[in-house]
Write a protein that holds these residues in place. Structure first.
Motif, PDB file in Angstrom:
ATOM      1  N   ASP A 138     -12.852  -5.119 -27.667  1.00 15.96           N
ATOM      2  CA  ASP A 138     -12.343  -4.108 -26.747  1.00 15.96           C
ATOM      3  C   ASP A 138     -13.510  -3.484 -25.978  1.00 15.96           C
ATOM      4  N   ALA A 139     -13.192  -2.607 -25.036  1.00 17.63           N
ATOM      5  CA  ALA A 139     -14.213  -2.028 -24.160  1.00 17.63           C
ATOM      6  C   ALA A 139     -15.261  -1.239 -24.926  1.00 17.63           C
ATOM      7  N   GLY A 140     -14.866  -0.638 -26.046  1.00 14.46           N
ATOM      8  CA  GLY A 140     -15.803   0.156 -26.821  1.00 14.46           C
ATOM      9  C   GLY A 140     -16.547  -0.631 -27.874  1.00 14.46           C
ATOM     10  N   GLY A 141     -16.179  -1.885 -28.082  1.00 13.69           N
ATOM     11  CA  GLY A 141     -16.848  -2.720 -29.061  1.00 13.69           C
ATOM     12  C   GLY A 141     -16.494  -2.416 -30.504  1.00 13.69           C
ATOM     13  N   GLU A 142     -15.438  -1.627 -30.724  1.00 13.92           N
ATOM     14  CA  GLU A 142     -15.061  -1.249 -32.090  1.00 13.92           C
ATOM     15  C   GLU A 142     -13.868  -2.035 -32.611  1.00 13.92           C
ATOM     16  N   PHE A 143     -13.103  -2.657 -31.726  1.00 12.94           N
ATOM     17  CA  PHE A 143     -11.880  -3.345 -32.115  1.00 12.94           C
ATOM     18  C   PHE A 143     -11.832  -4.727 -31.476  1.00 12.94           C
ATOM     19  N   VAL A 144     -10.837  -5.484 -31.893  1.00 12.93           N
ATOM     20  CA  VAL A 144     -10.574  -6.801 -31.302  1.00 12.93           C
ATOM     21  C   VAL A 144      -9.240  -6.732 -30.573  1.00 12.93           C
ATOM     22  N   VAL A 145      -9.212  -7.213 -29.346  1.00 12.04           N
ATOM     23  CA  VAL A 145      -7.983  -7.255 -28.555  1.00 12.04           C
ATOM     24  C   VAL A 145      -7.455  -8.690 -28.559  1.00 12.04           C
ATOM     25  N   ILE A 146      -6.198  -8.834 -28.964  1.00 10.71           N
ATOM     26  CA  ILE A 146      -5.539 -10.142 -29.012  1.00 10.71           C
ATOM     27  C   ILE A 146      -4.465 -10.190 -27.932  1.00 10.71           C
ATOM     28  N   GLU A 147      -4.492 -11.225 -27.107  1.00 10.83           N
ATOM     29  CA  GLU A 147      -3.395 -11.466 -26.170  1.00 10.83           C
ATOM     30  C   GLU A 147      -2.570 -12.612 -26.741  1.00 10.83           C
ATOM     31  N   ALA A 148      -1.395 -12.260 -27.268  1.00 14.32           N
ATOM     32  CA  ALA A 148      -0.553 -13.234 -27.964  1.00 14.32           C
ATOM     33  C   ALA A 148       0.614 -13.664 -27.073  1.00 14.32           C
ATOM     34  N   ARG A 149       0.671 -14.936 -26.785  1.00 12.49           N
ATOM     35  CA  ARG A 149       1.768 -15.463 -25.974  1.00 12.49           C
ATOM     36  C   ARG A 149       2.960 -15.765 -26.885  1.00 12.49           C
ATOM     37  N   VAL A 150       4.100 -15.162 -26.573  1.00 13.92           N
ATOM     38  CA  VAL A 150       5.296 -15.323 -27.401  1.00 13.92           C
ATOM     39  C   VAL A 150       5.971 -16.648 -27.081  1.00 13.92           C
ATOM     40  N   LEU A 151       6.242 -17.428 -28.127  1.00 13.61           N
ATOM     41  CA  LEU A 151       6.855 -18.748 -27.982  1.00 13.61           C
ATOM     42  C   LEU A 151       8.340 -18.741 -28.308  1.00 13.61           C
ATOM     43  N   ARG A 152       8.750 -17.857 -29.215  1.00 11.22           N
ATOM     44  CA  ARG A 152      10.149 -17.809 -29.642  1.00 11.22           C
ATOM     45  C   ARG A 152      10.460 -16.418 -30.173  1.00 11.22           C
ATOM     46  N   VAL A 153      11.677 -15.949 -29.898  1.00  4.95           N
ATOM     47  CA  VAL A 153      12.128 -14.630 -30.361  1.00  4.95           C
ATOM     48  C   VAL A 153      13.327 -14.813 -31.279  1.00  4.95           C
ATOM     49  N   HIS A 154      13.271 -14.182 -32.448  1.00  3.41           N
ATOM     50  CA  HIS A 154      14.403 -14.145 -33.367  1.00  3.41           C
ATOM     51  C   HIS A 154      14.969 -12.726 -33.347  1.00  3.41           C
ATOM     52  N   ALA A 155      16.258 -12.579 -33.239  1.00  2.00           N
ATOM     53  CA  ALA A 155      16.894 -11.261 -33.292  1.00  2.00           C
ATOM     54  C   ALA A 155      18.132 -11.338 -34.168  1.00  2.00           C
ATOM     55  N   ALA A 156      18.297 -10.369 -35.043  1.00  2.00           N
ATOM     56  CA  ALA A 156      19.487 -10.306 -35.880  1.00  2.00           C
ATOM     57  C   ALA A 156      20.723 -10.211 -34.993  1.00  2.00           C
ATOM     58  N   THR A 157      21.784 -10.901 -35.371  1.00  2.00           N
ATOM     59  CA  THR A 157      22.977 -10.952 -34.519  1.00  2.00           C
ATOM     60  C   THR A 157      23.561  -9.581 -34.231  1.00  2.00           C
ATOM     61  N   ASP A 158      23.401  -8.632 -35.171  1.00  2.00           N
ATOM     62  CA  ASP A 158      24.014  -7.329 -34.945  1.00  2.00           C
ATOM     63  C   ASP A 158      23.212  -6.434 -34.013  1.00  2.00           C
ATOM     64  N   VAL A 159      22.051  -6.903 -33.510  1.00  2.33           N
ATOM     65  CA  VAL A 159      21.333  -6.123 -32.509  1.00  2.33           C
ATOM     66  C   VAL A 159      21.308  -6.828 -31.152  1.00  2.33           C
ATOM     67  N   VAL A 160      22.088  -7.906 -31.003  1.00  3.75           N
ATOM     68  CA  VAL A 160      22.157  -8.640 -29.741  1.00  3.75           C
ATOM     69  C   VAL A 160      23.478  -8.334 -29.047  1.00  3.75           C
ATOM     70  N   VAL A 161      23.418  -8.110 -27.722  1.00  4.42           N
ATOM     71  CA  VAL A 161      24.647  -7.934 -26.948  1.00  4.42           C
ATOM     72  C   VAL A 161      25.402  -9.260 -26.980  1.00  4.42           C
ATOM     73  N   PRO A 162      26.643  -9.293 -27.493  1.00 10.15           N
ATOM     74  CA  PRO A 162      27.372 -10.551 -27.640  1.00 10.15           C
ATOM     75  C   PRO A 162      27.446 -11.346 -26.332  1.00 10.15           C
ATOM     76  N   GLY A 163      27.175 -12.644 -26.443  1.00 11.99           N
ATOM     77  CA  GLY A 163      27.279 -13.529 -25.296  1.00 11.99           C
ATOM     78  C   GLY A 163      26.124 -13.445 -24.323  1.00 11.99           C
ATOM     79  N   THR A 164      25.038 -12.720 -24.685  1.00 13.38           N
ATOM     80  CA  THR A 164      23.897 -12.574 -23.779  1.00 13.38           C
ATOM     81  C   THR A 164      22.603 -12.891 -24.523  1.00 13.38           C
ATOM     82  N   GLN A 165      21.498 -12.810 -23.788  1.00 14.41           N
ATOM     83  CA  GLN A 165      20.165 -12.969 -24.356  1.00 14.41           C
ATOM     84  C   GLN A 165      19.480 -11.622 -24.568  1.00 14.41           C
ATOM     85  N   HIS A 166      20.253 -10.527 -24.530  1.00 12.34           N
ATOM     86  CA  HIS A 166      19.678  -9.189 -24.543  1.00 12.34           C
ATOM     87  C   HIS A 166      19.807  -8.510 -25.899  1.00 12.34           C
ATOM     88  N   VAL A 167      18.742  -7.822 -26.300  1.00 14.55           N
ATOM     89  CA  VAL A 167      18.817  -6.920 -27.449  1.00 14.55           C
ATOM     90  C   VAL A 167      19.595  -5.681 -27.028  1.00 14.55           C
TER      91      VAL A 167
END
Length: 209
Positions: A138-167
């Motif tokens: 990081d800019a201050g040299g005290e931490f590590v910054v990770i840029e993580a590219r998301v490949l797949r998302v898992h969501a419990a069915t009860d937090v997904v709007v039915p019939g959509t890709q939305h939480v």
């Protein structure tokens, strides 16, 4: 509104808790809690201490899972807080102890991922499989910054709007780390003009957990 100038030791003004799972050199899984994460499109930016096992693992094995616990899981998260996967324990973590099996210590369950080697956390309603595309100081040299590219998302069915890709934001409440205290979300106040899940889509009234 009157203000005063203060110098807080930390700046966690209210961020979601994430549980990161990475692969150790021997192929076992390291599980670690963190609260310095934010999303930019399909990339999640993570801030980590450089001496933790998570940062060490990602420098050579970039696959990981990013798991978001619900508020009721805060005791499990807190059980992880004093543990480290580093042996010997780094001098920067004098209050920690080495624990090789953090899943068991926290009372959480590993479950298979689909596109990366590290497992996901079965109890977490929202989970990302990802790969670290960049690992840098990081800019201050005290931490590590990770840029993580998301490949797949898992969501419990009860937090997904039915019939959509939305939480469904009326049903999903992340665990929030607020100046080293744990909180859930309160009642919804409104939504952005960019929202694709306005109230007409919500399947249940918003409730704090």
């Amino acid at each position: 509104m009157e203000h005063v100038t203060i110098t807080p030791s930390i700046l966690y003004v209210g961020t979601p808790v994430a549980l990161l799972v990475t692969e150790n050199p021997d192929g076992t899984a390291n599980l670690a809690p963190m609260s310095s994460a934010w999303a930019l499109g399909q990339v999640v930016v993570l801030g980590l201490g450089p001496e933790g096992q998570t940062a060490v693992n990602l420098a050579v094995r970039p696959e990981l899972t990013i798991n978001f616990p619900s508020p009721d899981l805060w005791p499990e998260v807190e059980r992880l807080a004093p543990l480290t996967g580093r042996d010997p324990v780094p001098s920067s973590k004098p209050r920690h102890r080495y624990e090789p099996d953090k899943f068991a210590a926290a009372g959480l369950t590993p479950a298979p991922s689909g596109r990366v080697r590290p497992p996901v956390v079965a109890e977490c309603p929202v989970r990302f499989e990802a790969t670290a595309a960049a690992v840098r100081p990081d800019a201050g040299g005290e931490f590590v910054v990770i840029e993580a590219r998301v490949l797949r998302v898992h969501a419990a069915t009860d937090v997904v709007v039915p019939g959509t890709q939305h939480v469904d934001p009326a049903r999903w409440s992340p665990l929030i780390y607020n100046f080293r205290h744990y909180f859930g979300l309160g009642d919804e106040l409104g939504h952005s003009f960019r929202s694709e899940t306005p109230r007409v889509w919500a399947s249940a009234p918003s409730k704090g957990l």
